[in-house]
Write an enzyme that holds these catalytic residues in place. Structure first.
Site, PDB file in Angstrom:
ATOM      1  N   ARG A  62       0.828  -1.207   0.000  1.00 44.60           N
ATOM      2  CA  ARG A  62       0.000   0.000   0.000  1.00 44.60           C
ATOM      3  C   ARG A  62       0.866   1.262   0.000  1.00 44.60           C
ATOM      4  O   ARG A  62       0.546   2.251  -0.664  1.00 44.60           O
ATOM      5  CB  ARG A  62      -0.904  -0.002   1.237  1.00 44.60           C
ATOM      6  CG  ARG A  62      -1.893   1.141   1.249  1.00 44.60           C
ATOM      7  CD  ARG A  62      -2.884   1.008   2.387  1.00 44.60           C
ATOM      8  NE  ARG A  62      -3.875   2.061   2.400  1.00 44.60           N
ATOM      9  CZ  ARG A  62      -4.244   2.709   3.506  1.00 44.60           C
ATOM     10  NH1 ARG A  62      -3.701   2.407   4.671  1.00 44.60           N
ATOM     11  NH2 ARG A  62      -5.150   3.659   3.432  1.00 44.60           N
ATOM     12  N   HIS A  66       0.479   4.422  -2.521  1.00 43.30           N
ATOM     13  CA  HIS A  66       0.243   5.781  -2.025  1.00 43.30           C
ATOM     14  C   HIS A  66       1.408   6.706  -2.319  1.00 43.30           C
ATOM     15  O   HIS A  66       1.227   7.918  -2.436  1.00 43.30           O
ATOM     16  CB  HIS A  66      -0.086   5.754  -0.533  1.00 43.30           C
ATOM     17  CG  HIS A  66      -1.479   5.289  -0.252  1.00 43.30           C
ATOM     18  ND1 HIS A  66      -2.227   5.732   0.805  1.00 43.30           N
ATOM     19  CD2 HIS A  66      -2.273   4.425  -0.927  1.00 43.30           C
ATOM     20  CE1 HIS A  66      -3.423   5.142   0.779  1.00 43.30           C
ATOM     21  NE2 HIS A  66      -3.472   4.340  -0.266  1.00 43.30           N
ATOM     22  N   ASN A  94      -4.662   8.496   4.025  1.00 43.36           N
ATOM     23  CA  ASN A  94      -3.570   7.613   4.434  1.00 43.36           C
ATOM     24  C   ASN A  94      -3.848   6.939   5.775  1.00 43.36           C
ATOM     25  O   ASN A  94      -2.922   6.414   6.414  1.00 43.36           O
ATOM     26  CB  ASN A  94      -2.251   8.397   4.486  1.00 43.36           C
ATOM     27  CG  ASN A  94      -1.628   8.533   3.103  1.00 43.36           C
ATOM     28  OD1 ASN A  94      -1.602   7.567   2.345  1.00 43.36           O
ATOM     29  ND2 ASN A  94      -1.160   9.720   2.766  1.00 43.36           N
ATOM     30  N   HIS A 192      -6.492  -6.017  -2.463  1.00 49.58           N
ATOM     31  CA  HIS A 192      -7.341  -5.981  -1.264  1.00 49.58           C
ATOM     32  C   HIS A 192      -7.774  -7.403  -0.878  1.00 49.58           C
ATOM     33  O   HIS A 192      -8.862  -7.613  -0.377  1.00 49.58           O
ATOM     34  CB  HIS A 192      -8.561  -5.059  -1.468  1.00 49.58           C
ATOM     35  CG  HIS A 192      -8.222  -3.604  -1.420  1.00 49.58           C
ATOM     36  ND1 HIS A 192      -9.107  -2.614  -1.785  1.00 49.58           N
ATOM     37  CD2 HIS A 192      -7.098  -2.955  -1.031  1.00 49.58           C
ATOM     38  CE1 HIS A 192      -8.529  -1.436  -1.642  1.00 49.58           C
ATOM     39  NE2 HIS A 192      -7.303  -1.614  -1.184  1.00 49.58           N
TER      40      HIS A 192
HETATM   41  C1  HEM Z   1      -8.919   1.485  -6.243  1.00 49.42           C
HETATM   42  C2  HEM Z   1      -8.907   2.370  -5.293  1.00 49.42           C
HETATM   43  C3  HEM Z   1      -8.471   2.080  -3.880  1.00 49.42           C
HETATM   44  C4  HEM Z   1      -9.094   2.538  -2.764  1.00 49.42           C
HETATM   45  C5  HEM Z   1     -10.320   3.434  -2.698  1.00 49.42           C
HETATM   46  C6  HEM Z   1      -8.371   2.007  -1.634  1.00 49.42           C
HETATM   47  C7  HEM Z   1      -8.693   2.264  -0.310  1.00 49.42           C
HETATM   48  C8  HEM Z   1      -8.158   1.585   0.774  1.00 49.42           C
HETATM   49  C9  HEM Z   1      -8.614   1.720   2.134  1.00 49.42           C
HETATM   50  C10 HEM Z   1      -9.726   2.648   2.605  1.00 49.42           C
HETATM   51  C11 HEM Z   1      -7.878   0.864   2.888  1.00 49.42           C
HETATM   52  C12 HEM Z   1      -8.001   0.625   4.390  1.00 49.42           C
HETATM   53  C13 HEM Z   1      -7.442   1.774   5.205  1.00 49.42           C
HETATM   54  C14 HEM Z   1      -7.837   1.622   6.648  1.00 49.42           C
HETATM   55  O1  HEM Z   1      -8.995   1.926   6.946  1.00 49.42           O
HETATM   56  O2  HEM Z   1      -7.014   1.180   7.471  1.00 49.42           O
HETATM   57  C15 HEM Z   1      -6.954   0.189   2.007  1.00 49.42           C
HETATM   58  C16 HEM Z   1      -6.038  -0.762   2.398  1.00 49.42           C
HETATM   59  C17 HEM Z   1      -5.120  -1.331   1.558  1.00 49.42           C
HETATM   60  N1  HEM Z   1      -4.892  -0.985   0.237  1.00 49.42           N
HETATM   61 FE1  HEM Z   1      -6.133   0.073  -0.925  1.00 49.42          FE
HETATM   62  N2  HEM Z   1      -7.334   1.239  -2.089  1.00 49.42           N
HETATM   63  C18 HEM Z   1      -7.354   1.253  -3.452  1.00 49.42           C
HETATM   64  C19 HEM Z   1      -6.443   0.631  -4.293  1.00 49.42           C
HETATM   65  C20 HEM Z   1      -5.291  -0.004  -3.858  1.00 49.42           C
HETATM   66  C21 HEM Z   1      -4.162  -0.369  -4.696  1.00 49.42           C
HETATM   67  C22 HEM Z   1      -4.062  -0.068  -6.191  1.00 49.42           C
HETATM   68  C23 HEM Z   1      -3.267  -0.984  -3.887  1.00 49.42           C
HETATM   69  C24 HEM Z   1      -1.901  -1.536  -4.210  1.00 49.42           C
HETATM   70  C25 HEM Z   1      -1.479  -1.861  -5.398  1.00 49.42           C
HETATM   71  C26 HEM Z   1      -3.844  -1.030  -2.551  1.00 49.42           C
HETATM   72  C27 HEM Z   1      -3.271  -1.658  -1.465  1.00 49.42           C
HETATM   73  C28 HEM Z   1      -3.859  -1.741  -0.216  1.00 49.42           C
HETATM   74  C29 HEM Z   1      -3.404  -2.648   0.820  1.00 49.42           C
HETATM   75  C30 HEM Z   1      -2.318  -3.698   0.691  1.00 49.42           C
HETATM   76  C31 HEM Z   1      -4.201  -2.391   1.952  1.00 49.42           C
HETATM   77  C32 HEM Z   1      -4.077  -3.048   3.333  1.00 49.42           C
HETATM   78  C33 HEM Z   1      -3.054  -2.271   4.127  1.00 49.42           C
HETATM   79  C34 HEM Z   1      -2.651  -2.880   5.456  1.00 49.42           C
HETATM   80  O3  HEM Z   1      -3.166  -3.908   5.877  1.00 49.42           O
HETATM   81  O4  HEM Z   1      -1.761  -2.289   6.092  1.00 49.42           O
HETATM   82  N3  HEM Z   1      -5.050  -0.399  -2.577  1.00 49.42           N
HETATM   83  N4  HEM Z   1      -7.135   0.659   0.715  1.00 49.42           N
END
Ligand code: HEM
Ligand SMILES: *[C@@H]1O[C@H](CO)[C@@H](O)[C@H](O)[C@H]1NC(C)=O
Ligand SMILES: *[C@@H]1O[C@H](CO)[C@@H](O)[C@H](O)[C@H]1NC(C)=O
Ligand SMILES: *[C@@H]1O[C@H](CO)[C@@H](O)[C@H](O)[C@H]1NC(C)=O
Length: 329
Positions: A62, A66, A94, A192
């Site tokens: 992530r 970002h 973030n 995800h």
């Molecule tokens: C398509 C639009 C996307 C949205 C709206 C989005 C939004 C989010 C949100 C809201 C979270 C959780 C944050 C929290 O509440 O703790 C999250 C987690 C995460 N996102 Fe996305 N995301 C998107 C695309 C991506 C992409 C393209 C990647 C990587 C290539 C990614 C990788 C991750 C990962 C790995 C997590 C888990 C993080 C953790 O466990 O520490 N996301 N994302």
């Protein structure tokens, strides 16, 4: 006038010949001569950190996303706030971002071994590549040669990162601004399938979706009750209680195409996840990723490489930060 014109032409010719020296394409094995152990050090640092905390690979993947969506892949996400400016990491978009200590640990070891050579931006890219490999068995070569930026502003993160309540049109537009296609959006969202999410990122879907439906009808009711049991109803006075849940309750540390199967059974966690199945623009792509897991895996690898090249600083642009959290003097 003619003289001025000659000057202009000369000026642009000069720029044309100089600019390749200022910027250069990313390269395979970029540190082969200058820091041959760089990638090995990153990998072993991640393996060690992961043994203690299985959520590390998700955090690092992530972090790369970002980083790349805001000012390009320039490690701007790593910079701490200064007395003058709040940094990207403080943005609501973030929320839950992590993995900084792991990058710091890798950078410290690399600096001891070959100082002032390996950029923080490349370390994030290597770390994301290893995270994807360690959790999903999906491997790709990462190109090196990114350089570190010097600016990190909270407002840039809010403006450039997608929101968890974006619909497909908004998501598509957000990715298009970074040069990524709708298909790449669907492909990358499959990540995800690992990691965690704060309740506040989706609890509106459980309790107060809209005037007609308290619960988002695009979420199956069994999954919604499972989530309500984990996530308390949001209260107006900020109680500070915001638990986390896994994106994929079945295999939370395995990067696989289960994400798409969840969408089909209306068990997408974020609104922005579920819309990929609900919208006719992307539904077929989701279906295809369910049917063809290895085709998805190779699309995922290519899309990560593409994402890792967004607006990179190269050549003599930017700097090689000494400490990933602060710009050099
Ligand atoms: C398509 C639009 C996307 C949205 C709206 C989005 C939004 C989010 C949100 C809201 C979270 C959780 C944050 C929290 O509440 O703790 C999250 C987690 C995460 N996102 Fe996305 N995301 C998107 C695309 C991506 C992409 C393209 C990647 C990587 C290539 C990614 C990788 C991750 C990962 C790995 C997590 C888990 C993080 C953790 O466990 O520490 N996301 N994302
Ligand atoms: C292990 O992980 C925990 C959190 O999951 C963290 O607080 C601790 O510092 C980590 N220890 C090491 C040695 O990385
Ligand atoms: C997506 O959201 C935007 C902004 O709220 C809205 O204008 C648009 O009609 C929505 N598109 C779809 C397909 O729901
Ligand atoms: C509530 O959401 C449903 C499903 O997305 C939609 O069909 C309906 O028009 C919405 N109702 C209102 C009042 O916004």
């Amino acid at each position: 006038m003619a003289r001025f014109f000659t000057f202009l032409v000369g000026f642009f010719l000069l720029i044309f010949f100089i600019s390749p020296a200022l910027s250069a394409p990313l390269k395979k094995k970029f540190y082969k001569k200058t820091c041959p152990l760089a990638e090995t050090i990153v990998r072993s640092t991640i393996t060690n950190a992961m043994a203690n905390d299985t959520g590390i690979p998700a955090a690092l993947t992530r972090l790369h996303f970002h980083d790349c969506f805001v000012r390009g892949c320039d490690a701007s996400i790593l910079l701490d706030s200064t007395p003058k400016h709040k940094a990207e990491k403080e943005s609501m978009r973030n929320k839950g971002i992590g993995g900084f200590e792991v990058i710091d640990a890798a950078k410290a070891k690399i600096e001891a071994y070959c100082p002032n050579t390996v950029s923080c931006a490349d370390i994030i890219a290597f770390a994301a590549r290893d995270s994807v490999h360690l959790t999903g068995g999906i491997y790709y070569d990462v190109l090196g040669g990114r350089r570190d930026g010097t600016i990190s502003l909270i407002g840039d993160a809010t403006k450039n990162l997608p929101d968890a309540f974006f619909n497909v049109t908004q998501l598509k537009e957000n990715f298009a601004k970074k040069g990524l296609s709708l298909e790449e959006l669907v492909t990358l969202s499959g990540v995800h399938s690992i990691g965690d999410c704060h309740c506040s990122s989706f609890s509106k879907r459980l309790y107060s979706f809209n005037a007609t439906y308290p619960q988002d009808p695009s979420m199956v009711s069994t999954y919604a009750s499972y989530l309500r049991a984990k996530c308390p109803r949001p209260v107006k006075t900020n109680s500070g209680v915001d638990p986390i849940v896994p994106f994929d309750p079945l295999t939370p540390t395995r990067l696989d195409n289960n994400y798409y199967k969840n969408l089909k059974s209306k068990k997408g966690l974020l609104f922005s996840d579920q819309v990929l199945w609900e919208s006719s623009l992307t539904k077929k792509m989701v279906g295809s990723n369910i049917k063809h897991p290895s085709a998805w895996a190779s699309k995922f690898a290519s899309a990560m490489v593409h994402m890792g090249s967004i607006k990179v600083l190269t050549g003599s642009q930017g700097e090689i930060r000494k400490n990933c959290r602060v710009v050099n003097y």
